[in-house]
Scaffold this motif. Structure first.
Motif, PDB file in Angstrom:
ATOM      1  N   ARG A  63       0.815  -1.207  -0.065  1.00 33.12           N
ATOM      2  CA  ARG A  63      -0.017   0.036  -0.020  1.00 33.12           C
ATOM      3  C   ARG A  63       0.934   1.337   0.115  1.00 33.12           C
ATOM      4  O   ARG A  63       0.534   2.369  -0.682  1.00 33.12           O
ATOM      5  N   LEU A  64       2.124   1.248   0.788  1.00 29.39           N
ATOM      6  CA  LEU A  64       2.555   2.440   0.872  1.00 29.39           C
ATOM      7  C   LEU A  64       3.359   2.666  -0.689  1.00 29.39           C
ATOM      8  O   LEU A  64       3.447   3.762  -1.079  1.00 29.39           O
ATOM      9  N   GLU A  65       3.717   1.510  -1.296  1.00 24.50           N
ATOM     10  CA  GLU A  65       4.425   1.628  -2.423  1.00 24.50           C
ATOM     11  C   GLU A  65       3.457   2.272  -3.484  1.00 24.50           C
ATOM     12  O   GLU A  65       3.888   2.941  -4.523  1.00 24.50           O
ATOM     13  N   ALA A  66       2.075   1.916  -3.308  1.00 22.56           N
ATOM     14  CA  ALA A  66       1.285   2.295  -4.326  1.00 22.56           C
ATOM     15  C   ALA A  66       0.504   3.776  -4.218  1.00 22.56           C
ATOM     16  O   ALA A  66       0.088   4.362  -4.897  1.00 22.56           O
ATOM     17  N   THR A  70       5.660   7.520 -11.409  1.00 21.15           N
ATOM     18  CA  THR A  70       6.905   6.832 -12.117  1.00 21.15           C
ATOM     19  C   THR A  70       7.871   6.243 -11.452  1.00 21.15           C
ATOM     20  O   THR A  70       8.613   5.545 -11.943  1.00 21.15           O
ATOM     21  N   GLU A  71       7.770   6.486 -10.091  1.00 23.92           N
ATOM     22  CA  GLU A  71       8.842   6.073  -9.280  1.00 23.92           C
ATOM     23  C   GLU A  71       8.447   4.764  -8.672  1.00 23.92           C
ATOM     24  O   GLU A  71       9.091   4.154  -8.057  1.00 23.92           O
ATOM     25  N   ARG A  72       7.122   4.245  -8.715  1.00 20.53           N
ATOM     26  CA  ARG A  72       6.495   3.271  -8.015  1.00 20.53           C
ATOM     27  C   ARG A  72       6.894   1.950  -8.611  1.00 20.53           C
ATOM     28  O   ARG A  72       6.990   1.931  -9.985  1.00 20.53           O
ATOM     29  N   SER A  73       7.226   1.006  -8.080  1.00 22.86           N
ATOM     30  CA  SER A  73       7.517  -0.408  -8.660  1.00 22.86           C
ATOM     31  C   SER A  73       6.517  -1.434  -8.591  1.00 22.86           C
ATOM     32  O   SER A  73       6.074  -1.875  -7.526  1.00 22.86           O
ATOM     33  N   GLN A  74       6.090  -1.796  -9.696  1.00 26.56           N
ATOM     34  CA  GLN A  74       4.977  -2.834  -9.825  1.00 26.56           C
ATOM     35  C   GLN A  74       5.550  -4.274  -9.407  1.00 26.56           C
ATOM     36  O   GLN A  74       4.989  -5.130  -8.914  1.00 26.56           O
ATOM     37  N   ALA A  75       7.045  -4.248  -9.878  1.00 27.40           N
ATOM     38  CA  ALA A  75       7.484  -5.492  -9.365  1.00 27.40           C
ATOM     39  C   ALA A  75       7.455  -5.745  -7.836  1.00 27.40           C
ATOM     40  O   ALA A  75       7.177  -6.910  -7.200  1.00 27.40           O
ATOM     41  N   TRP A  76       7.792  -4.519  -7.166  1.00 28.56           N
ATOM     42  CA  TRP A  76       7.667  -4.655  -5.700  1.00 28.56           C
ATOM     43  C   TRP A  76       6.356  -4.864  -5.283  1.00 28.56           C
ATOM     44  O   TRP A  76       6.103  -5.860  -4.303  1.00 28.56           O
ATOM     45  N   MET A  77       5.467  -4.274  -5.532  1.00 26.46           N
ATOM     46  CA  MET A  77       3.983  -4.513  -5.357  1.00 26.46           C
ATOM     47  C   MET A  77       3.482  -6.192  -5.508  1.00 26.46           C
ATOM     48  O   MET A  77       2.746  -6.713  -4.859  1.00 26.46           O
ATOM     49  N   ASP A  78       3.895  -6.778  -6.868  1.00 24.57           N
ATOM     50  CA  ASP A  78       3.721  -7.818  -6.972  1.00 24.57           C
ATOM     51  C   ASP A  78       4.141  -8.857  -6.200  1.00 24.57           C
ATOM     52  O   ASP A  78       3.497  -9.948  -5.648  1.00 24.57           O
TER      53      ASP A  78
END
Length: 203
Positions: free
Chosen positions: A108-111, A119-127
């Motif tokens: 949630r923090l990443e999102a 543009t700095e958010r990592s989808q790989a990290w959220m996944d």
């Protein structure tokens, strides 16, 4: 005692449920640790909640430490077994539930963190966090099986931790339909919600 925390925090809710189950009186002080004027660091140098302030102004923090201490204060409704193997089982359930919440908060923090551009958010990290949540829920369901409670036939800290994790997922991630996929967890959660300790602490 004074409990500093957020009504939306699953870790704070875990402490509040234990306080209610143990029938311990306390003052609940709402604190937004993300606010510029937050004073939480004066009690907890890590700037996190929950934080329990005891009679002598001594502070105790981390929900696992707090609930273990609270369980010693009253003989009512013992939540953590004294025996080593049973105790380790309950604490492992708590670690599993807390781990699911840790992953959810990291996701949630990443999102949503306002200080980070899209543009700095990592989808790989959220996944990666999503997989941890899915695996954690599956492990809870497998461990519970057809038992009435996570660690046997009586309510324990295992159930409180799992109930708080599931309730928080419903609150923050309604798109994760854990109820449909794990009927035994849904049954447990519904049973826990009949208890005033859970009903009165919903986020």
């Amino acid at each position: 005692m004074k409990l500093i925390g957020s009504a939306a925090s699953p870790y704070v809710r875990k402490v509040r449920v234990v306080l209610a189950e143990k029938r311990l009186e306390y003052q609940f002080v709402i604190e937004d640790v993300w606010a510029a004027d937050s004073t939480i660091s004066t009690s907890n140098p890590l700037g996190k909640v929950p934080c329990l302030i005891m009679d002598g102004s001594e502070a105790m923090f981390d929900s696992r430490v707090i609930v273990e201490y609270l369980d010693t204060l009253s003989p009512v409704g013992k939540l953590i077994p004294a025996q080593s193997r049973e105790r380790a089982e309950v604490k492992t359930w708590e670690a599993l539930a807390d781990g699911v919440m840790d992953a959810g908060i990291a996701w949630r923090l990443e999102a949503t963190w306002a200080n980070r551009a899209d543009t700095e958010r990592s989808q790989a990290w959220m996944d990666r966090q999503s997989v941890k949540i899915e695996n954690g829920i599956a492990a809870m369901a497998k461990g519970l099986g057809d038992k009435p409670f996570c660690s046997g036939i009586h309510l324990s800290l295992s159930d409180i931790a799992v109930g708080c994790a599931l309730g928080w997922l419903t609150y923050r991630f309604p798109e994760i339909d854990w109820r449909a996929n794990h009927g035994n967890l849904a049954k447990l959660h519904d049973k826990l919600m009949l208890r005033p300790s859970f009903a009165d602490t919903q986020p």
